[in-house]
Scaffold this active site. Structure first.
Site, PDB file in Angstrom:
ATOM      1  N   VAL A  97     -11.622  -1.150   6.419  1.00 43.61           N
ATOM      2  CA  VAL A  97     -10.489  -1.489   7.302  1.00 43.61           C
ATOM      3  C   VAL A  97      -9.223  -1.158   6.536  1.00 43.61           C
ATOM      4  CG1 VAL A  97      -9.327  -3.318   8.568  1.00 43.61           C
ATOM      5  CG2 VAL A  97     -11.817  -3.268   8.468  1.00 43.61           C
ATOM      6  N   CYS A 135       0.813  -1.208   0.000  1.00 39.50           N
ATOM      7  CA  CYS A 135       0.000   0.000   0.000  1.00 39.50           C
ATOM      8  C   CYS A 135       0.854   1.269   0.000  1.00 39.50           C
ATOM      9  CB  CYS A 135      -0.907  -0.024   1.238  1.00 39.50           C
ATOM     10  SG  CYS A 135      -1.735   1.526   1.604  1.00 39.50           S
ATOM     11  N   TYR A 174      -5.319   6.229  -9.044  1.00 38.89           N
ATOM     12  CA  TYR A 174      -6.496   5.441  -8.646  1.00 38.89           C
ATOM     13  C   TYR A 174      -7.748   5.921  -9.387  1.00 38.89           C
ATOM     14  CZ  TYR A 174      -3.949   3.079  -4.952  1.00 38.89           C
ATOM     15  OH  TYR A 174      -3.065   2.289  -4.257  1.00 38.89           O
ATOM     16  N   VAL A 214      -5.108   0.443   6.012  1.00 40.19           N
ATOM     17  CA  VAL A 214      -3.745   0.649   6.484  1.00 40.19           C
ATOM     18  C   VAL A 214      -3.228   1.924   5.827  1.00 40.19           C
ATOM     19  CG1 VAL A 214      -3.181  -1.763   6.948  1.00 40.19           C
ATOM     20  CG2 VAL A 214      -2.894  -0.888   4.637  1.00 40.19           C
ATOM     21  N   TRP A 218      -7.444  -7.167   6.211  1.00 40.00           N
ATOM     22  CA  TRP A 218      -6.005  -7.460   6.192  1.00 40.00           C
ATOM     23  C   TRP A 218      -5.705  -8.575   7.184  1.00 40.00           C
ATOM     24  CZ3 TRP A 218      -3.246  -5.418   2.377  1.00 40.00           C
ATOM     25  CH2 TRP A 218      -3.681  -4.218   1.795  1.00 40.00           C
TER      26      TRP A 218
END
Length: 349
Positions: A126, A60, A191, A128, A93
């Site tokens: 969720v 990421c 993106y 990171v 994750w």
């Protein structure tokens, strides 16, 4: 809970910073948990040595910012690290890289468990990077835009001797301005292009990406770093997209006007940073490629992971030192990568 490749609140990469796309336009939602860990603990979370755990995916780009900052600032002992499997499932994750599939400190199998500990019944994304309070097991923050700025400022008492100033006060206005353009058109722009669902939406994002890259190339033609003569937060944020560009964004996200390696300035700039301690030693190309090409099933339904590109160029001379600049300012490079944190050979050039 949404599947990893879904849109809406959970997004497509465990949100990768809470990303999502709708029927019209790609949209990256705000971090749901935006508490800050500060020197004075004003949000209830004071900076304390060893209290918190940083959860990342090396795949990421938003989490990679925190990996680089933590290394440069020497916070490895103060803020422990958990690396998630690059392939998540519909439960979020996973910690399958560790024995028994559990985070060895938090004792959980999925990052979503820390989210649930913080807010029972939470059903959103969720993401990171995430910082978890070890004693309680609760998520503290997933505010990817703020985490690294606080590491550079609020965590200063725990920085290593010789740590660079990544967000110098006298340059913050300029840094913020540069970062805003980089975020909208490059970090998030790839993106917007990759997850576009209409041709005009894609072409607008595609144009934004390369217009901004052109401006950045011009800016960096005669200066080694984006702002001032040392590495700052702005360089970290641009690097994490550039290092993924040819491996992922050029083909997978259709940002294919040209490759990073075809822009002499940006390619040299990216290699300069990659070869700087704290940058390239946090990059895992294996995790990056497997995550994007296997998780984004709506873009790559076959699940085939490309064998290329050739990574050996990342280690070739960049000659950017002729522009001057002092990478760490009055400070020093970080020490060797900590025990157990080295990127496996499969992920390195």
């Amino acid at each position: 809970m949404s599947r990893p490749d879904d849109s809406d609140t959970a997004g497509f990469e465990g949100t990768d910073g809470n990303a999502g796309y709708g029927t019209k336009r790609f949209k990256r939602s705000r971090s749901h948990f935006a508490n800050r860990i500060t020197a004075d603990g004003r949000d209830g979370w004071p900076v304390e040595h060893g209290r918190y755990r940083l959860v990342v995916s090396r795949a990421c780009p938003w989490a990679s910012r925190a990996l680089v900052s933590r290394r440069l600032l020497g916070l490895e002992d103060a803020l422990s690290l958990s690396v998630a499997d690059p392939i998540q499932d519909d439960r979020s994750w996973r910690f399958t890289l560790y024995p028994d599939g559990r985070d060895p400190v938090l004792g959980i199998r999925y990052l979503s468990e820390a989210y649930q500990a913080r807010e029972h019944g939470y059903s959103g994304g969720v993401s990171v990077p995430a910082i978890v309070d070890v004693p309680s097991g609760e998520l503290v923050t997933n505010d990817f835009q703020r985490i690294t700025l606080d590491l550079a400022t609020e965590w200063r008492p725990l920085h290593r001797d010789g740590a660079p100033d990544l967000y110098p006060e006298r340059l913050r206005d300029e840094i913020d301005e540069v970062m805003a353009g980089v975020y909208e058109d490059v970090n998030n722009g790839v993106y917007r292009a990759g997850f576009a669902v209409e041709q005009d939406e894609y072409e607008q994002a595609y144009g934004d990406v390369f217009r901004r890259l052109g401006l950045l190339s011009e800016r960096l033609a005669e200066r080694r770093y984006l702002v001032g003569d040392t590495i700052t937060e702005a360089d970290i944020r641009l690097f994490t997209t550039l290092v993924r560009f040819d491996a992922v964004y050029h083909g997978h996200f259709k940002c294919n006007r040209y490759k990073l390696t075809e822009d002499p300035v940006l390619w040299a700039y990216a290699r300069d940073l990659f070869q700087t301690p704290g940058f390239g030693d946090t990059v895992d190309f294996d995790h990056i490629k497997r995550h994007y090409y296997l998780v984004h099933s709506s873009i790559n339904p076959t699940g085939i992971v490309p064998a290329g590109p050739d990574l050996s160029g990342w280690l070739t001379p960049h000659h950017r030192e002729v522009l001057g600049g002092r990478p760490f300012g009055d400070g020093t490079p970080p020490g060797p990568v900590g025990r157990g944190e080295a990127v496996p050979a499969a992920g390195r050039p």
